[in-house]
Design a protein around this motif. Structure first.
Motif, PDB file in Angstrom:
ATOM      1  N   VAL A 188      59.644 -29.807   3.956  1.00  0.00           N
ATOM      2  CA  VAL A 188      60.446 -29.963   5.499  1.00  0.00           C
ATOM      3  C   VAL A 188      62.013 -30.341   4.942  1.00  0.00           C
ATOM      4  CG1 VAL A 188      60.578 -30.205   7.771  1.00  0.00           C
ATOM      5  CG2 VAL A 188      57.987 -30.617   7.040  1.00  0.00           C
ATOM      6  N   PRO A 189      62.781 -29.472   5.326  1.00  0.00           N
ATOM      7  CA  PRO A 189      64.526 -29.817   4.775  1.00  0.00           C
ATOM      8  C   PRO A 189      65.020 -30.344   5.638  1.00  0.00           C
ATOM      9  CG  PRO A 189      64.535 -27.515   5.730  1.00  0.00           C
ATOM     10  CD  PRO A 189      62.812 -27.647   5.862  1.00  0.00           C
ATOM     11  N   PHE A 190      65.230 -31.419   5.168  1.00  0.00           N
ATOM     12  CA  PHE A 190      66.471 -32.557   6.293  1.00  0.00           C
ATOM     13  C   PHE A 190      67.570 -31.572   6.634  1.00  0.00           C
ATOM     14  CE2 PHE A 190      64.730 -36.098   3.392  1.00  0.00           C
ATOM     15  CZ  PHE A 190      64.242 -36.672   4.729  1.00  0.00           C
ATOM     16  N   ILE A 191      68.081 -31.818   7.240  1.00  0.00           N
ATOM     17  CA  ILE A 191      69.474 -31.369   8.040  1.00  0.00           C
ATOM     18  C   ILE A 191      70.192 -30.335   7.018  1.00  0.00           C
ATOM     19  CG2 ILE A 191      71.650 -31.001   9.947  1.00  0.00           C
ATOM     20  CD1 ILE A 191      69.400 -32.448  11.522  1.00  0.00           C
ATOM     21  N   GLY A 250      61.901 -35.553   7.259  1.00  0.00           N
ATOM     22  CA  GLY A 250      62.045 -34.675   7.755  1.00  0.00           C
ATOM     23  C   GLY A 250      62.072 -33.647   9.336  1.00  0.00           C
ATOM     24  N   VAL A 251      61.126 -34.248   9.466  1.00  0.00           N
ATOM     25  CA  VAL A 251      60.544 -34.128  10.876  1.00  0.00           C
ATOM     26  C   VAL A 251      60.875 -34.988  12.333  1.00  0.00           C
ATOM     27  CG1 VAL A 251      58.813 -33.985  12.277  1.00  0.00           C
ATOM     28  CG2 VAL A 251      58.235 -32.809  10.598  1.00  0.00           C
ATOM     29  N   PHE A 252      60.822 -36.107  11.718  1.00  0.00           N
ATOM     30  CA  PHE A 252      61.844 -37.282  13.166  1.00  0.00           C
ATOM     31  C   PHE A 252      63.189 -36.948  13.166  1.00  0.00           C
ATOM     32  CE2 PHE A 252      58.327 -40.436  11.978  1.00  0.00           C
ATOM     33  CZ  PHE A 252      58.565 -40.561  13.154  1.00  0.00           C
ATOM     34  N   GLU A 253      63.894 -36.045  11.542  1.00  0.00           N
ATOM     35  CA  GLU A 253      65.680 -35.665  11.939  1.00  0.00           C
ATOM     36  C   GLU A 253      65.845 -34.904  12.200  1.00  0.00           C
ATOM     37  OE1 GLU A 253      68.571 -35.735   8.564  1.00  0.00           O
ATOM     38  OE2 GLU A 253      67.432 -34.351   8.587  1.00  0.00           O
ATOM     39  N   TRP A 254      65.108 -33.597  12.332  1.00  0.00           N
ATOM     40  CA  TRP A 254      64.724 -32.815  13.134  1.00  0.00           C
ATOM     41  C   TRP A 254      64.865 -33.071  14.916  1.00  0.00           C
ATOM     42  CZ3 TRP A 254      67.035 -28.028  12.013  1.00  0.00           C
ATOM     43  CH2 TRP A 254      67.636 -27.495  10.746  1.00  0.00           C
ATOM     44  N   VAL A 255      63.794 -33.628  15.178  1.00  0.00           N
ATOM     45  CA  VAL A 255      64.031 -33.982  16.900  1.00  0.00           C
ATOM     46  C   VAL A 255      64.503 -35.051  16.824  1.00  0.00           C
ATOM     47  CG1 VAL A 255      62.210 -35.483  17.742  1.00  0.00           C
ATOM     48  CG2 VAL A 255      60.732 -33.955  16.375  1.00  0.00           C
TER      49      VAL A 255
END
Length: 254
Positions: A52-55, A203-208
């Protein structure tokens, strides 16, 4: 006709949080769709076990110009939202700050937005692929600046709400900001704890968190909209102190 004309007077500023939120949200989706449409590539800046890529991983590639533009517009919008809200309270078109402490926390919230906004712009310029250390530092500046701004804003709103507890729109605004800011700060702490150790979860946390920031920006649209149809000085502290607080608190135009 005069009333209608006044309701439209200085109405353009209300769209500033809408524009900032739209640009930010649209850019996030543009980057996510680009990653998915190109076959979920593994960017150079991603860890070997990262799926899962970071932004910032996507933003460091071909979409970097878009990301810089988006971050700049979002940062300016965020700062202007707080400055405008402070001005409208001072000019008596929103529920006023009745004490010095509220004005102090309003100023601190603006300062936090400036720090966070500067961090957002700089992290977009110094991308994670070419300037990882600087990027991570500015990411921290952005998160801390926005978090402090949100905390100071919620404290200010809490004290204003105690003075005008009968004003429903002010109460809704206070609770919206409190809930959204509280959830985002908790998620930011979780992101900090998983970013390096469990990168895919991080990565999921960052997108959320990034998506959730859109809703925090939109709360300022709700705030600024309350000044529609309110004359300058109509909600001044002196005027409300003259036993008219209930009348003006319930009479704001939606």
């Amino acid at each position: 006709m005069a009333i209608f004309s006044h309701q439209r007077h200085h109405w353009a500023y209300v769209w500033i949080p809408i524009v900032g939120a739209f640009i930010w949200f649209g850019t996030l989706w543009a980057m996510l769709i680009t990653w998915l449409a190109t076959g979920r590539p593994h960017y150079v800046s991603m860890a070997s076990n990262q799926h899962v890529p970071f932004i910032s991983d996507i933003a460091a590639d071909i979409l970097k110009p878009l990301f810089i533009t988006s971050c700049t517009i979002t940062a300016i919008s965020f700062i202007l939202d707080l400055v405008l809200e402070r001005y409208l309270r001072h000019s008596g078109r929103l529920m006023p700050n009745m004490r010095t402490r509220e004005r102090v926390f309003s100023s601190l919230a603006i300062l936090g937005s400036v720090i966070g906004g500067a961090g957002l712009i700089l992290l977009s310029i110094f991308d994670t692929r070419r300037h990882k250390t600087l990027h991570d530092s500015f990411l921290l500046v952005f998160i801390v600046g926005v978090a402090l701004s949100a905390i100071f804003t919620v404290i200010e709103f809490r004290w204003i709400h105690k003075d005008f507890h009968y004003a429903p729109r002010l109460k809704r605004s206070y609770w919206m900001k409190s809930i959204i800011a509280g959830v985002l700060i908790i998620l930011a702490i979780a992101f900090a704890g998983t970013e390096l150790k469990v990168v895919n979860v991080g990565g999921v946390f960052e997108w959320v968190i990034a998506m959730g920031f859109t809703f925090y920006l939109l709360t300022f649209y709700y705030d600024l909209r309350q000044s529609k149809g309110v004359h300058k000085g109509e909600l001044s502290a002196d005027r409300l102190n003259n036993n008219n607080s209930r009348r003006y608190g319930m009479g704001q135009v939606a």
